[in-house]
Design a protein around this motif. Structure first.
Motif, PDB file in Angstrom:
ATOM      1  N   PRO A  17      30.959  52.945 -16.989  1.00  0.00           N
ATOM      2  CA  PRO A  17      32.056  53.020 -16.024  1.00  0.00           C
ATOM      3  C   PRO A  17      33.326  53.531 -16.691  1.00  0.00           C
ATOM      4  O   PRO A  17      33.350  53.828 -17.892  1.00  0.00           O
ATOM      5  CB  PRO A  17      32.228  51.570 -15.560  1.00  0.00           C
ATOM      6  N   GLY A  18      34.409  53.610 -15.896  1.00  0.00           N
ATOM      7  CA  GLY A  18      35.698  54.031 -16.437  1.00  0.00           C
ATOM      8  C   GLY A  18      36.795  53.076 -16.022  1.00  0.00           C
ATOM      9  O   GLY A  18      36.539  52.048 -15.379  1.00  0.00           O
ATOM     10  N   VAL A  19      38.020  53.400 -16.387  1.00  0.00           N
ATOM     11  CA  VAL A  19      39.191  52.606 -16.021  1.00  0.00           C
ATOM     12  C   VAL A  19      40.252  53.548 -15.462  1.00  0.00           C
ATOM     13  O   VAL A  19      40.649  54.512 -16.124  1.00  0.00           O
ATOM     14  CB  VAL A  19      39.768  51.843 -17.232  1.00  0.00           C
ATOM     15  N   HIS A  20      40.705  53.278 -14.240  1.00  0.00           N
ATOM     16  CA  HIS A  20      41.759  54.093 -13.600  1.00  0.00           C
ATOM     17  C   HIS A  20      42.806  53.171 -12.993  1.00  0.00           C
ATOM     18  O   HIS A  20      42.611  52.629 -11.923  1.00  0.00           O
ATOM     19  CB  HIS A  20      41.174  54.970 -12.505  1.00  0.00           C
ATOM     20  N   TYR A  21      43.901  52.944 -13.667  1.00  0.00           N
ATOM     21  CA  TYR A  21      44.320  53.516 -14.940  1.00  0.00           C
ATOM     22  C   TYR A  21      44.957  52.423 -15.765  1.00  0.00           C
ATOM     23  O   TYR A  21      45.196  51.313 -15.276  1.00  0.00           O
ATOM     24  CB  TYR A  21      45.344  54.634 -14.702  1.00  0.00           C
ATOM     25  N   ARG A  22      45.312  52.741 -16.987  1.00  0.00           N
ATOM     26  CA  ARG A  22      46.122  51.829 -17.763  1.00  0.00           C
ATOM     27  C   ARG A  22      47.545  51.853 -17.210  1.00  0.00           C
ATOM     28  O   ARG A  22      48.094  52.924 -16.915  1.00  0.00           O
ATOM     29  CB  ARG A  22      46.127  52.250 -19.228  1.00  0.00           C
TER      30      ARG A  22
ATOM     31  N   THR B 270      24.078  57.021 -14.600  1.00  0.00           N
ATOM     32  CA  THR B 270      24.991  55.916 -14.881  1.00  0.00           C
ATOM     33  C   THR B 270      26.254  56.365 -15.626  1.00  0.00           C
ATOM     34  O   THR B 270      27.012  55.543 -16.102  1.00  0.00           O
ATOM     35  CB  THR B 270      24.269  54.817 -15.675  1.00  0.00           C
ATOM     36  N   GLN B 271      26.461  57.677 -15.759  1.00  0.00           N
ATOM     37  CA  GLN B 271      27.748  58.190 -16.221  1.00  0.00           C
ATOM     38  C   GLN B 271      28.756  58.070 -15.077  1.00  0.00           C
ATOM     39  O   GLN B 271      28.385  58.077 -13.905  1.00  0.00           O
ATOM     40  CB  GLN B 271      27.621  59.659 -16.635  1.00  0.00           C
ATOM     41  N   LEU B 272      30.035  57.995 -15.425  1.00  0.00           N
ATOM     42  CA  LEU B 272      31.060  57.832 -14.397  1.00  0.00           C
ATOM     43  C   LEU B 272      31.142  59.045 -13.486  1.00  0.00           C
ATOM     44  O   LEU B 272      31.080  58.928 -12.259  1.00  0.00           O
ATOM     45  CB  LEU B 272      32.420  57.576 -15.058  1.00  0.00           C
ATOM     46  N   PHE B 273      31.310  60.229 -14.064  1.00  0.00           N
ATOM     47  CA  PHE B 273      31.429  61.468 -13.293  1.00  0.00           C
ATOM     48  C   PHE B 273      30.473  62.512 -13.846  1.00  0.00           C
ATOM     49  O   PHE B 273      30.402  62.709 -15.060  1.00  0.00           O
ATOM     50  CB  PHE B 273      32.839  62.052 -13.392  1.00  0.00           C
ATOM     51  N   VAL B 274      29.755  63.187 -12.961  1.00  0.00           N
ATOM     52  CA  VAL B 274      28.965  64.361 -13.339  1.00  0.00           C
ATOM     53  C   VAL B 274      29.172  65.385 -12.230  1.00  0.00           C
ATOM     54  O   VAL B 274      28.636  65.231 -11.133  1.00  0.00           O
ATOM     55  CB  VAL B 274      27.468  64.041 -13.484  1.00  0.00           C
TER      56      VAL B 274
ATOM     57  N   GLN C 297      36.242  51.361  -7.149  1.00  0.00           N
ATOM     58  CA  GLN C 297      36.789  50.447  -8.151  1.00  0.00           C
ATOM     59  C   GLN C 297      36.518  48.991  -7.773  1.00  0.00           C
ATOM     60  O   GLN C 297      36.550  48.618  -6.597  1.00  0.00           O
ATOM     61  CB  GLN C 297      38.300  50.660  -8.292  1.00  0.00           C
ATOM     62  N   VAL C 298      36.276  48.190  -8.793  1.00  0.00           N
ATOM     63  CA  VAL C 298      36.149  46.739  -8.626  1.00  0.00           C
ATOM     64  C   VAL C 298      37.065  46.069  -9.639  1.00  0.00           C
ATOM     65  O   VAL C 298      37.455  46.671 -10.642  1.00  0.00           O
ATOM     66  CB  VAL C 298      34.698  46.260  -8.818  1.00  0.00           C
TER      67      VAL C 298
ATOM     68  N   LEU D 298      33.240  52.418 -11.042  1.00  0.00           N
ATOM     69  CA  LEU D 298      31.786  52.526 -11.167  1.00  0.00           C
ATOM     70  C   LEU D 298      31.329  53.973 -10.940  1.00  0.00           C
ATOM     71  O   LEU D 298      32.026  54.761 -10.303  1.00  0.00           O
ATOM     72  CB  LEU D 298      31.114  51.588 -10.162  1.00  0.00           C
ATOM     73  N   PRO D 299      30.155  54.352 -11.461  1.00  0.00           N
ATOM     74  CA  PRO D 299      29.696  55.741 -11.351  1.00  0.00           C
ATOM     75  C   PRO D 299      29.682  56.245  -9.908  1.00  0.00           C
ATOM     76  O   PRO D 299      29.164  55.577  -9.007  1.00  0.00           O
ATOM     77  CB  PRO D 299      28.269  55.667 -11.924  1.00  0.00           C
ATOM     78  N   MET D 300      30.292  57.417  -9.701  1.00  0.00           N
ATOM     79  CA  MET D 300      30.394  58.041  -8.378  1.00  0.00           C
ATOM     80  C   MET D 300      30.171  59.546  -8.511  1.00  0.00           C
ATOM     81  O   MET D 300      31.092  60.293  -8.858  1.00  0.00           O
ATOM     82  CB  MET D 300      31.784  57.771  -7.775  1.00  0.00           C
ATOM     83  N   HIS D 301      28.967  59.994  -8.276  1.00  0.00           N
ATOM     84  CA  HIS D 301      28.684  61.428  -8.266  1.00  0.00           C
ATOM     85  C   HIS D 301      27.379  61.683  -7.545  1.00  0.00           C
ATOM     86  O   HIS D 301      26.667  60.740  -7.142  1.00  0.00           O
ATOM     87  CB  HIS D 301      28.666  62.002  -9.686  1.00  0.00           C
ATOM     88  N   MET D 302      27.063  62.944  -7.339  1.00  0.00           N
ATOM     89  CA  MET D 302      25.922  63.320  -6.503  1.00  0.00           C
ATOM     90  C   MET D 302      24.573  62.898  -7.101  1.00  0.00           C
ATOM     91  O   MET D 302      23.568  62.818  -6.396  1.00  0.00           O
ATOM     92  CB  MET D 302      25.902  64.829  -6.278  1.00  0.00           C
ATOM     93  N   GLY D 303      24.558  62.602  -8.398  1.00  0.00           N
ATOM     94  CA  GLY D 303      23.309  62.214  -9.036  1.00  0.00           C
ATOM     95  C   GLY D 303      22.995  60.739  -8.939  1.00  0.00           C
ATOM     96  O   GLY D 303      21.911  60.296  -9.337  1.00  0.00           O
TER      97      GLY D 303
END
Length: 378
Positions: A319-324, A3-7, A299-300, A352-357
């Motif tokens: 999650p993260g924010v892209h961008y201010r 549930t991390q944004l990027f790994v 993104q949502v 929202l989290p997007m990575h291979m895990g």
């Protein structure tokens, strides 16, 4: 961890094998692996030229510096850009002593060609198009505006490693395209990038400028023969922007798996879209028709975004924010209020989290949690 944004997903043994080769040869800097990476990138993308750099950021500055000096632009020359990007995009314009002019974004969060046309003046010399999240948006329309007016096109492809349109990798129709291989990008190293000029003479000049203006790099001098191999000339003031063989060794491994990894990212996006179907309070940002996106981001848009983020964090989802909106920063506040769509999006966006895990079960948990949070009205 899912549930991390990027790994980033490094193939550790293969990366170490490439790094070991550099160490055993005693060559960790420019040359050797950087040359191999450049050739591999040209083969992968079909682009005619590629120069491996230390980051996307230095590549953007190099692109603007080269254009300004090549075409004799004054400091009042304008570059149309987006406020919805990482600040390095717009820093590069100012660092080259050019003037950023902000144009609004469309539903894909890329430059809106209608507003771009409104912002064009006789001072407009270039436009930088950011493929946010790997999306091409309405790039073709923006490109046509520029071609019709002899405006130079810089494609900030930081998120676009592996993005294709009609089966063709992006970058072939811009004057210069700059990619990012930073730590959490789809093609990950620790930090590096690639600058791809359309014209051979620009590529040759970039190689000198990225090595302090020196007309013969260390690797070339080492490979040459004779008593004068140490001699070189410095033709113009340059920068230390070149990449190194350690980063290239990692990049070559990441490139081997890029299409496979991007395919999984697109599968994640499909799962997110499926789980969000029929939900009226959460609006996914869609990919433009015909674009096979790298899907660096999913993104949502939601109301009360900051409160939603805090509530998601309480469920250990990050999650993260892209961008201010960049015009909210003091450095760029002269553009405040001129891009209402970008400003509104900036206050609603969640990545929202997007990575291979991330698994399908993770996607369902993330979306169900997001729905509950949003529906409570906070």
């Amino acid at each position: 961890m899912a549930t991390q944004l990027f790994v980033p997903n490094f193939r550790v043994d293969e990366c170490l094998e490439g790094i070991r080769e550099c160490l055993e040869k005693g060559w960790t800097g420019l040359g050797f692996k950087t040359v191999e990476m450049e050739e591999a990138w040209k083969t992968y993308t079909g682009l005619p030229h590629a120069h491996f750099l230390s980051s996307n950021t230095v590549g953007l500055h190099l692109a603007f510096h080269m254009m300004k000096t090549k075409y004799g632009w004054g400091d009042d020359a304008e570059v149309i850009t987006t406020p919805l990007t990482f600040v390095s995009t717009n820093h590069a314009i100012i660092q080259a002593e050019l003037t950023p002019v902000f144009a609004d974004v469309d539903q894909y969060l890329c430059l809106d060609p209608v507003d771009v046309e409104r912002k064009i003046t006789d001072k407009t010399k270039a436009i930088i198009f950011v493929g946010l999240g790997g999306n091409v948006g309405q790039y073709e329309k923006v490109l046509k505006l520029c071609k019709d007016r002899d405006i130079k096109v810089v494609l900030d492809a930081a998120h676009m490693a592996g993005t294709r349109v009609d089966g063709k990798h992006v970058g072939h129709d811009a004057d210069v395209t700059v990619f990012s291989f930073q730590a959490v990008k789809n093609l990950a190293t620790a930090d590096s990038g690639m600058i791809c000029f359309r014209d051979k003479e620009d590529d040759e000049r970039a190689r000198k400028l990225a090595w302090l203006g020196i007309n013969k790099d260390t690797f070339a001098r080492t490979a040459s023969q004779g008593a004068y191999k140490w001699k070189y000339d410095v033709e113009e003031l340059g920068f230390k922007y070149h990449g190194n063989s350690i980063m290239a060794a990692i990049g070559l491994v990441s490139l081997k798996y890029l299409d496979r990894d991007n395919a999984y990212r697109r599968q994640l996006a499909d799962w997110y879209l499926e789980a969000l179907e029929g939900e009226t309070l959460i609006e996914p940002v869609l990919v433009s028709p015909g674009c096979e996106s790298s899907r660096h981001l999913f993104q949502v848009r939601v109301a009360k975004r900051d409160e939603v983020l805090m509530a998601m964090n309480e469920h250990e989802i990050y999650p993260g924010v892209h961008y201010r909106d960049n015009t909210e920063y003091r450095l760029y506040n002269s553009g405040a209020g001129k891009c209402p769509a970008a400003h509104k999006a900036s206050n609603e966006l969640i990545s929202l989290p997007m990575h291979m895990g991330v698994t399908k079960n993770d996607v369902e948990f993330i979306v169900e949690t997001l729905k509950k949070v949003v529906r409570t009205g906070l």
